[in-house]
Design an enzyme around this catalytic site. Structure first.
Site, short mmCIF file in Angstrom:
data_model
loop_
_atom_site.label_atom_id
_atom_site.label_comp_id
_atom_site.label_asym_id
_atom_site.label_seq_id
_atom_site.Cartn_x
_atom_site.Cartn_y
_atom_site.Cartn_z
N GLU A 136 98.84 45.21 57.20
CA GLU A 136 98.61 44.04 58.07
C GLU A 136 98.11 44.38 59.47
O GLU A 136 97.50 43.55 60.13
CB GLU A 136 99.94 43.27 58.22
CG GLU A 136 100.44 42.68 56.93
CD GLU A 136 101.88 42.23 57.06
OE1 GLU A 136 102.73 43.10 57.37
OE2 GLU A 136 102.17 41.06 56.85
N THR A 160 63.76 25.81 44.93
CA THR A 160 62.30 25.78 44.99
C THR A 160 61.83 25.05 46.25
O THR A 160 62.57 24.25 46.82
CB THR A 160 61.72 25.03 43.77
OG1 THR A 160 62.21 23.69 43.78
CG2 THR A 160 62.08 25.73 42.47
N LEU A 193 97.59 43.68 44.51
CA LEU A 193 96.84 42.55 45.07
C LEU A 193 95.44 42.98 45.48
O LEU A 193 94.71 42.18 46.06
CB LEU A 193 97.57 42.00 46.30
CG LEU A 193 99.09 41.88 46.19
CD1 LEU A 193 99.72 41.65 47.55
CD2 LEU A 193 99.45 40.75 45.23
C1 FAD Z 1 75.16 27.49 48.62
C2 FAD Z 1 73.97 26.80 49.19
C3 FAD Z 1 73.58 27.10 50.48
C4 FAD Z 1 72.48 26.47 51.03
N1 FAD Z 1 72.13 26.79 52.31
C5 FAD Z 1 71.07 26.18 52.88
C6 FAD Z 1 70.70 26.48 54.21
O1 FAD Z 1 71.33 27.29 54.90
N2 FAD Z 1 69.63 25.83 54.73
C7 FAD Z 1 68.90 24.93 54.00
O2 FAD Z 1 67.95 24.40 54.51
N3 FAD Z 1 69.24 24.64 52.75
C8 FAD Z 1 70.30 25.22 52.18
N4 FAD Z 1 70.66 24.89 50.90
C9 FAD Z 1 69.94 23.80 50.22
C10 FAD Z 1 68.78 24.31 49.41
O3 FAD Z 1 67.78 24.81 50.23
C11 FAD Z 1 68.26 23.15 48.58
O4 FAD Z 1 69.30 22.74 47.77
C12 FAD Z 1 67.13 23.58 47.72
O5 FAD Z 1 66.05 23.99 48.45
C13 FAD Z 1 66.73 22.51 46.71
O6 FAD Z 1 65.81 23.07 45.79
P1 FAD Z 1 66.06 23.03 44.23
O7 FAD Z 1 64.84 23.57 43.58
O8 FAD Z 1 67.29 23.72 43.87
O9 FAD Z 1 66.20 21.48 43.97
P2 FAD Z 1 66.90 20.72 42.79
O10 FAD Z 1 68.36 20.67 42.98
O11 FAD Z 1 66.43 21.26 41.48
O12 FAD Z 1 66.27 19.28 43.01
C14 FAD Z 1 66.59 18.58 44.17
C15 FAD Z 1 65.88 17.22 44.24
O13 FAD Z 1 64.49 17.41 44.43
C16 FAD Z 1 63.75 16.70 43.47
N5 FAD Z 1 62.59 17.54 43.16
C17 FAD Z 1 62.62 18.84 42.80
N6 FAD Z 1 61.37 19.30 42.67
C18 FAD Z 1 60.56 18.26 42.92
C19 FAD Z 1 59.15 18.12 42.92
N7 FAD Z 1 58.32 19.14 42.65
N8 FAD Z 1 58.65 16.90 43.20
C20 FAD Z 1 59.46 15.85 43.49
N9 FAD Z 1 60.79 15.94 43.50
C21 FAD Z 1 61.32 17.13 43.21
C22 FAD Z 1 64.67 16.49 42.32
O14 FAD Z 1 64.33 15.33 41.61
C23 FAD Z 1 66.01 16.39 42.99
O15 FAD Z 1 66.25 15.08 43.37
C24 FAD Z 1 71.75 25.51 50.30
C25 FAD Z 1 72.13 25.20 49.00
C26 FAD Z 1 73.24 25.83 48.45
C27 FAD Z 1 73.64 25.50 47.04
#
Ligand code: FAD
Ligand code: FES
Ligand code: FES
Length: 1325
Positions: free
Chosen positions: A1256, A348, A1034
């Site tokens: 290969e 998000t 494989l």
């Molecule tokens: C495989 C993989 C590849 C990625 N590649 C990239 C990339 O190329 N470039 C890049 O920039 N990022 C990359 N990311 C990171 C990704 O963009 C962030 O992990 C992501 O945006 C976090 O959002 P989330 O909703 O999953 O957060 P969550 O994991 O749900 O939360 C993360 C943190 O934010 C806090 N939080 C969440 N929402 C709020 C809110 N509304 N208010 C206050 N605090 C809040 C939570 O408390 C927590 O501490 C990658 C991640 C993965 C797993």
């Protein structure tokens, strides 16, 4: 549960999918195994599922793809989850996506296939007529290690609006019918291009998809919704029903994370040991999921996913005037390449901003674009500029506060913004450096009114160059300002030489290169705003601003048509689909970890050494033994037989010899328990000297395994006296991780007495059997090893499964329980090692005309700590070292260095891909020195007539020359080279390069008995046939080819024939499936068994020639004719005499030529592969679809080796790169924009049906990309007056490329004295 939602009653812990569970994914909890587990980090896409949620405010259902390994189970309340089983199965009806993936040959090992299917399926649920751009976008988060992606993309493209049967640039006319077609070959040689028949595909009807469960809509619209609470043993999960409740919970539990997409929290809990007893999950709260458009900008709810944000901004950009949406367009650029589609759909906006990742791609742009965070708490609302998060240390979120939304303003006329990033790989890869920069001018005055520059991946979070910006306010936008900006920023943003992540000088260079790009972009925009006042930037500089586009690949595959007189039942030569293709695509193919749990089964977790060379002073397992669920801890003391089998050590005893060596294992009721308990084992070490990590250190300590291997012809020393010039240099080729999608997996079931039944994914069941028998001290006949299929191997499953099998067998022996031992990706990468890194030193004597007279080549491989397959790898490397070249005086010597790294092992090509790169490198260097085109020097030094190799094996290079000439001709090499020269003259910052590389490859092994093979063929009374042989499936299609062989020999349709598995109980003493000889040797054995059976049936057939197969079989049975036969192939009579340095070590040669064209960005080091042509001598292809898949897949894997795949080690020998996050195999975007593969016909009477082993050979063709990059870098250097030869080591990463394109920026950065610090990572070659 085909498509279902998770009810409250599902008995799961709130930590499921959050914590340490290896396979705690949505589908697995409900006992569906179609969804695969490849990494657990969200980085491979094998676990892709579709999640559907209903939004009660918009009344819309959102379908999105997600990586199940990061989806917390509790977050799915109210959601519908569709797994691969939910869309189709063999038992009911397969879905068109599954059918087409299989029939287009988009599956090989099949481990990635369910994920691929679900990504394409989700695309179709959102866009029934997708564009090819959308297809590429939806596949961006899925890795495949086998196919090279082309057939996967092609299967998806059949659903696209612009799909065409033949893919020649969408002309709609078959390539074979086009007069102007550059690929039309000789009239006599009938070539085919259709590997599948589209007319067979069932139509896709989007209206037939399952509906969203209405009860979930009712649930979502329920006005009485309450906070949902899940209690677990250690974790409490709370999902508030509305914003008010959320704010209360936030105030009450300030330390609890808000789990939204879980893409930060999940990996941190899983891999960084973070633990939260309370979790608040407002994911899906409508109050956080909104968008508000106003005149001055757009406000996006913090709960919107990055994918939704992309849709919102795309919409805005289409509606608003271009100049006002500059920030949105900058954001869109990064929203396309950030992670893969699954992560973008989960992550998000609020979670992204709050995470404040150093590598964040979005925060630098939001900060530069003056975006505002709307924060809310029980106490009220407030706004802060996002940039304050990164400029003012005090500006953090207050207790009880959450990010409610983000306002992104539109820009004004005289404001310009840019977004830049450079990563190891184009997409789904963290940025090495990224940037968001904005400037505002005072109208036409050209003076800077406001300037912001933010950089990512250069500090602990997004870094603001605020001091630099302040000092430049009021300055004119000109060259002086640029120089000053670069100087100031380098002063302000100081990256220490020891910085985590390394690449320090490259990062410094990128920072100022990005500023230069920004500078040019601003000049260009200013020109557009006021052309009279601001001149256009020079034409030659414009290329700095052009982006590499993501295009859908085009191409043609050409192969010889089957003789029209061949009986229709005979499948040999036809592009038959992989025998398990449909099962792969439906998720019904069973891999080892899919085998249901047994009663009393235990899981094994490993404790590995953290030191490279040390004495073990003590091992304390007491705390681990007390951990809940733990049954036992197993150490070297528990091995009843040999703990050291032929130099390979199971459990470390007294000392450790590498980081990653298994010291002990913990057996527990669940993997989570075993893993947690393993963390409690305390080992005290005492370091031992010397600790040898690199080849250089090994040479210094004279630390070698085995004797030197050497071949020599002519008189090398003498020849050097009579040459015009001599070059001496060295080339480094780093190692490679196999990255098979299914990690090493072993199931061991102790049965009665001391018998053990083992299921494992191996290339060598006999070795597994032998090693376990020796370890347990029992005869081989007590060990039954079964192997049905494995999710990719590439050499990595030749020797290692035996070691891991023995480790598990000891645990089974000690505990008496069945053992499930599945390595996590990180452990697999650490323990099992990979391709041998190589240092090649050479001395080349040549004449001014480019003719090479003498070569003295010395190889050093980094073998690691034990022998493994290193001797064979070295032998192969030395024997194949001349490649295509006839050098009259040639000497090659090789040594395997013994180091304190995990033991390197077999890898596709067995040393050839590393060993031959320096050869092509010195040819290029000679060309450089002589001022000749490299292809000319290649051509003049090539073998031209029937000849003998350096080790005196006779061969005929005719097919090689045919491949070479056809490749030169059909790729229009010369005219393209001219066009490239023109391009390079006009463009200062982008350069193109082209290279053509010949190949002389050999299949098989020098030891004759290692190519023997056996089979067992049964004919049952109903006429059905069961074929068994010693080869392993494989993903390379061996079983499919064996069915084709049996079908031809028995003259019955393939549908009569079945292959169940490979096992030491049916075919004993089988050799390994490797060296491209699987089909050759097992095919001969199957052929032999079938011929024996046919001989027995002959009298019956003669008596009743018009009878049916079933009748003959029935009659044979009645006449007591045995309907079962073994088949045998003695093996190729190969040999090598290392004393005499001569022999016939390989049965035959495979030839090829590959040509690639690339474009590089001199300022960032990025490259784009524009086109590849491969001409491969396939003799007569037994199955063109499978062989094509091997060549294309091998090529892409080779390209990965030579470009993006980079292993990082600490100076102490710790492997850092242990997941798809930090090891980058190619994705869909890396494959050539145009890809042409053509089979060249030759004769090969020695192999079955005159075929050739092609498993290969394609790998080395990837080096054409490496040398095309070399060519482009040379062009860049020439422009800057650097005409001396230079060495590009492998892999040619963006870092390597950029730092070789020397310019004013590389010269400006501060350099560190290497003697004054210890770098974060080192190269080990
Ligand atoms: C495989 C993989 C590849 C990625 N590649 C990239 C990339 O190329 N470039 C890049 O920039 N990022 C990359 N990311 C990171 C990704 O963009 C962030 O992990 C992501 O945006 C976090 O959002 P989330 O909703 O999953 O957060 P969550 O994991 O749900 O939360 C993360 C943190 O934010 C806090 N939080 C969440 N929402 C709020 C809110 N509304 N208010 C206050 N605090 C809040 C939570 O408390 C927590 O501490 C990658 C991640 C993965 C797993
Ligand atoms: S297993 Fe989930 S992305 Fe790899
Ligand atoms: S088929 Fe894609 S990983 Fe094997």
């Amino acid at each position: 549960m085909e498509q279902d939602h998770l009810r409250d009653s599902v008995a799961v812990s709130p930590s499921h999918g959050l914590g340490v569970e290896r396979r705690a994914q949505v589908s697995f909890l409900v006992c569906l195994t179609g969804t695969k587990y490849g990494c657990g980090t969200g980085g491979c896409g094998a676990c892709t599922v579709m999640i559907s949620k209903y939004n009660p405010v918009t009344k819309k259902i959102r379908h999105y793809s997600a990586t199940a390994c990061l989806v917390p189970i509790c977050s799915l309340h109210g959601a519908a989850v569709t797994t691969v089983e939910g869309i189709g199965s063999i038992k009911t009806r397969i879905h068109p996506v599954q059918e087409r993936l299989a029939k287009c040959h988009g599956t090989q090992c099949g481990f990635c296939s369910p994920g691929m299917v679900m990504s394409i399926y989700t695309l179709l649920r959102n866009h029934p007529d997708p564009s090819t751009e959308q297809l590429m976008e939806f596949l961006s988060g899925n890795l495949c290690r086998c196919t090279g992606y082309r057939p996967i993309i092609e299967s998806g493209r059949t659903f696209c609006e612009e799909s065409t049967v033949c893919q020649l640039q969408g002309t709609g006319k078959c390539c074979m019918d086009q007069e102007e077609n550059q690929f039309s070959l000789d009239k006599e040689e009938k070539m085919c291009t259709k590997l599948y028949d589209e007319s067979e595909f069932r139509p896709f009807d989007p209206s037939q998809e399952p509906i969203f469960p209405p009860e979930l809509i009712r649930m979502a619209e329920d006005p009485q919704k309450k906070t949902l609470i899940f209690h677990g043993d250690r974790v409490m999960w709370m999902s508030p029903a509305n914003l008010n409740e959320l704010l209360e919970l936030r105030m009450k539990y300030p330390m609890a994370p808000l789990v939204m997409g879980n893409t930060t929290v999940g990996p941190n809990m899983k891999f960084k040991g973070e633990f939260y007893p309370i979790i608040i999950s407002p994911a899906g709260l409508p109050e956080l999921n909104f968008v508000d458009f106003t005149d001055d900008g757009v406000t996006i709810g913090a709960g919107c996913s990055l994918a939704e944000m992309k849709d919102i901004l795309t919409y805005t950009v289409s509606k608003e005037p271009k100049e006002r949406t500059k920030t949105y367009r900058a954001l869109l650029k990064h929203l396309r390449t950030l992670a893969g589609q699954q992560i973008r759909s989960m992550a998000t906006l609020g979670g992204h901003v709050a995470s404040k990742h150093d590598y964040s791609d979005i925060n630098p742009i939001l900060a530069a674009g003056k975006a505002i965070l709307n924060l809310i708490s029980k106490e009220g609302e407030r706004q802060i500029l996002i940039e304050e998060l990164f400029t003012s240390l005090k500006e953090e979120l207050h207790d009880g506060e959450i990010i409610y939304s983000v306002f992104i303003p539109q820009l004004q006329k005289w404001e310009i913004i840019t977004a830049q990033r450079q990563a190891q790989r184009f997409e789904n890869s963290f940025a090495i450096v990224n940037a968001g920069m904005r400037v505002k001018f005072e109208g036409t005055k050209n003076s800077i009114k406001d300037l912001k520059m933010f950089f990512g991946s250069v500090g602990p979070t997004t870094i603001s160059a605020s001091k630099t910006c302040e000092q430049l306010i009021g300055r004119q936008w000109n060259d002086e300002m640029l120089s000053e900006a670069c100087r100031l920023v380098l002063d302000e943003i100081r990256i220490p030489p020891t910085a985590v992540g390394g690449m320090v000088e490259y990062k410094r260079t990128l920072i100022i290169s990005f500023i230069f790009k920004f500078y040019l972009k601003v000049l260009r925009e200013l020109h557009k705003l006021d052309p009279r006042m601001y001149p256009e930037i020079p034409e030659s500089s414009r290329s700095a601003l052009e982006e590499f586009p993501i295009k859908i690949p085009q191409g043609i595959q050409m192969f010889q048509c089957v003789d029209p007189h061949q009986p229709p039942q005979d499948p040999v030569g036809h592009p038959v689909m992989h025998q398990s293709g449909i099962k792969h695509a439906t998720g019904e193919a069973v891999y080892n970890d899919d085998i249901p749990r047994m009663d009393k089964e235990l899981h094994l977790a490993v404790v590995t050494s953290t030191r490279a060379h040390a004495k073990i002073l003590s091992i304390d397992v007491s705390e681990a033994l007390e951990f809940p669920g733990v049954v036992d801890v197993i150490t070297a003391k528990d091995v009843p037989g040999k703990n050291n089998h032929e130099g390979e050590i199971l459990y470390a005893e007294n000392e450790v010899i590498c980081v990653g060596q298994i010291v002990c294992t913990v057996a527990a009721d669940t993997y989570a328990h075993a893993k947690k308990a393993a963390e409690k084992v305390k080992i005290i070490y005492e370091d031992v000297e010397p600790r040898i990590i690199t080849i250089e250190e090994a040479i210094k300590h004279n630390s070698f395994l085995f004797k030197e291997k050497k071949i020599e012809k002519g008189n090398v020393d003498k020849a050097f006296k009579y040459v015009d010039d001599i070059i001496e240099d060295e080339v480094h080729v780093e190692g490679q991780e196999h990255f098979y999608m299914e990690t090493q997996t072993v199931l061991v079931f102790p049965t009665e007495d001391k018998d053990m039944v083992i299921y494992t994914g191996t290339q060598f069941p006999t070795h597994v059997q032998n090693m376990i028998a020796a370890t347990l001290g029992v005869p081989g006949n007590r060990i039954m090893c079964h192997m049905k299929r494995t999710g990719g191997a590439f050499g990595g499953k030749v020797s290692k499964p035996a070691l891991l099998g023995a480790v598990a067998a000891v645990a089974a022996h000690k505990t008496g329980h069945p053992i499930r031992f599945v390595l996590e990706r990180g452990d697999d990468m650490l323990i099992t090692a990979g391709r041998h890194p190589l240092l090649a030193k050479y001395k080349i004597g040549f004449m001014k005309n480019g003719l090479i007279k003498a070569v003295d080549l010395q190889y050093y491989t980094n073998a690691g700590c034990t022998p493994d397959e290193s001797e064979m790898v070295l032998e192969f490397m030395v024997l194949k070292s001349e490649n295509a070249y006839d050098i009259p005086n040639f000497r090659c010597r090789g040594r395997a260095c013994k180091t304190n790294l995990p033991s390197n092992t077999a890898f596709r090509g067995f040393g050839f891909p590393q060993g031959t790169l320096p050869v092509e490198n010195y040819i290029t260097a000679v060309a450089f020195k002589c001022g000749l085109p490299p292809e000319k020097v290649r051509d003049m030094n090539m073998y031209k007539t029937v000849n003998r190799t350096a080790y005196k094996e006779p061969f005929n290079p005719e097919p090689m020359l045919k491949c070479w000439e056809e490749c030169l001709d059909k790729s229009s090499f010369q005219s393209r080279k001219k066009a490239i020269e023109e391009f390079n003259k006009k463009n200062d910052w982008k350069k193109k390069g082209i290279a053509i590389i010949p190949m002389k490859y050999t299949i098989g092994v020098p030891t004759a008995y290692e190519s023997q093979a056996a089979s067992l063929v049964h004919i049952y009374q109903d006429g059905s046939v069961l074929v068994t042989h010693g080869g392993c499936e494989l993903g390379q299609g061996l079983y499919t080819k064996m069915i084709q062989v049996a079908s031809r020999e028995l003259k019955i349709p393939s549908s009569y024939i079945y292959l169940f598995e490979t096992s030491t109980t049916t075919v004993p003493n089988a050799s390994y499936t490797a060296g491209s000889m699987g089909t050759d040797i097992n095919g001969r054995a199957v052929q032999n068994a079938c011929q024996i059976l046919m001989k027995r049936l002959e009298p019956i057939i003669k008596k009743n020639p018009k009878g049916k197969w079933e009748e003959w079989i029935s009659q044979a049975f009645k006449e007591s004719i045995s309907l079962s036969s073994t088949g045998y192939f003695r093996g190729y009579q190969t040999h090598m005499d290392w004393e005499k340095e001569e022999g016939r070590p390989y049965p035959y040669f495979v030839y090829g030529a590959g040509c690639s064209e690339v474009e590089i960005d001199c300022l960032t080091g990025a490259h784009k592969l524009l086109r590849t042509d491969i001409f491969m001598d396939a003799a007569f292809s037994l199955n063109p679809a499978i062989d094509m898949g091997q060549i294309e897949g091998g090529f892409i894997q080779g390209m990965g080796l030579y470009t993006t795949e980079e292993l990082k080690y600490s100076p102490e020998g710790v492997l850092y790169s242990r997941s798809p996050e930090d090891y980058k195999i190619p994705t869909v975007t890396e494959i050539p924009e145009e890809f042409y593969v053509t089979f060249v016909r030759s004769q090969n009477p020695i192999a079955i049906y005159s075929s050739k082993g092609l498993g290969e050979a394609g790998m080395f063709m990837g080096s054409s990309v490496f040398f095309a990059i070399t060519d482009a870098v040379a062009a860049a250097r020439r422009q800057r007056g650097l005409t001396e030869p230079f060495t590009l080591n492998s892999p040619a990463t963006p870092e390597m490329i950029r730092m070789l394109c020397v310019d004013q920026f590389t010269e400006q950065i501060p350099r560190d004295d290497p003697s004054t610090f210890k770098p974060w990572s080192i190269h080990v070659s």
